[in-house]
Scaffold this active site. Sequence first.
Site, PDB file in Angstrom:
ATOM      1  N   ASP A  36      63.466  81.726  55.454  1.00 39.36           N
ATOM      2  CA  ASP A  36      62.489  82.004  56.865  1.00 39.36           C
ATOM      3  C   ASP A  36      61.820  83.543  56.423  1.00 39.36           C
ATOM      4  OD1 ASP A  36      61.530  82.175  59.531  1.00 39.36           O
ATOM      5  OD2 ASP A  36      62.524  80.721  60.003  1.00 39.36           O
ATOM      6  N   VAL A 101      55.245  75.353  63.116  1.00 34.38           N
ATOM      7  CA  VAL A 101      54.649  75.188  61.310  1.00 34.38           C
ATOM      8  C   VAL A 101      54.895  73.609  61.520  1.00 34.38           C
ATOM      9  CG1 VAL A 101      54.456  75.685  59.236  1.00 34.38           C
ATOM     10  CG2 VAL A 101      54.871  77.365  60.626  1.00 34.38           C
ATOM     11  N   HIS A 105      60.599  70.564  59.012  1.00 33.38           N
ATOM     12  CA  HIS A 105      61.398  71.762  58.857  1.00 33.38           C
ATOM     13  C   HIS A 105      62.542  71.717  59.637  1.00 33.38           C
ATOM     14  CE1 HIS A 105      58.402  73.817  61.037  1.00 33.38           C
ATOM     15  NE2 HIS A 105      60.166  74.286  61.412  1.00 33.38           N
ATOM     16  N   HIS A 107      65.892  74.503  60.450  1.00 38.05           N
ATOM     17  CA  HIS A 107      66.014  75.910  60.618  1.00 38.05           C
ATOM     18  C   HIS A 107      68.263  75.867  60.365  1.00 38.05           C
ATOM     19  CE1 HIS A 107      62.813  77.303  62.241  1.00 38.05           C
ATOM     20  NE2 HIS A 107      62.683  76.423  62.857  1.00 38.05           N
TER      21      HIS A 107
END
Length: 142
Positions: A36, A101, A105, A107
Amino acid sequence: MTSAAYDDNNIFAKILRGEIPSHRVYEDDQTVVFMDVMPQAPGHVLVVPKAASRNILDADPASLSHTITVVQKVANAVKEAFDADGVFIAQFNEPSAGQTVFHLHFHVIPRHEGVALKPHSGKMEDGAVLAANADKIRAELA
Ligand code: 5GP
């Protein structure tokens, strides 16, 4: 309330296609994992399925099943690489839940006892720092 459609001009779709750079630490036939750029802690990575979906709500279950096994693999790697006490895993769906976004995804963030996380989507990290942290994670995954 229905969600917007998937837009393949999102930044992670461009990273998956190699159109913009990223510090990749892992790739297999269904997923890519990269650093990231605005880490909430050193070693913050994103596990991204290659299959197009906006978030978990419209994800293909088979892709999702594989992706979570990669989340587990990478969580163990970042824990070792950063000598962490724990690992925080987060995933946001739609703007009201904090998603910025719009390609699914997860994290994966190493945590140390008593050390607060930096803000979500906060400050851009230096490229050399990201590269060094990516090396540490790759070494654990090797
Ligand atoms: P979310 O959609 O779950 O809110 O978070 C998107 C994450 O993507 C943020 O943590 C942000 O720092 C990260 N991010 C935004 N743009 C880029 C980029 O161009 N490259 C990378 N590697 N990460 C990004």
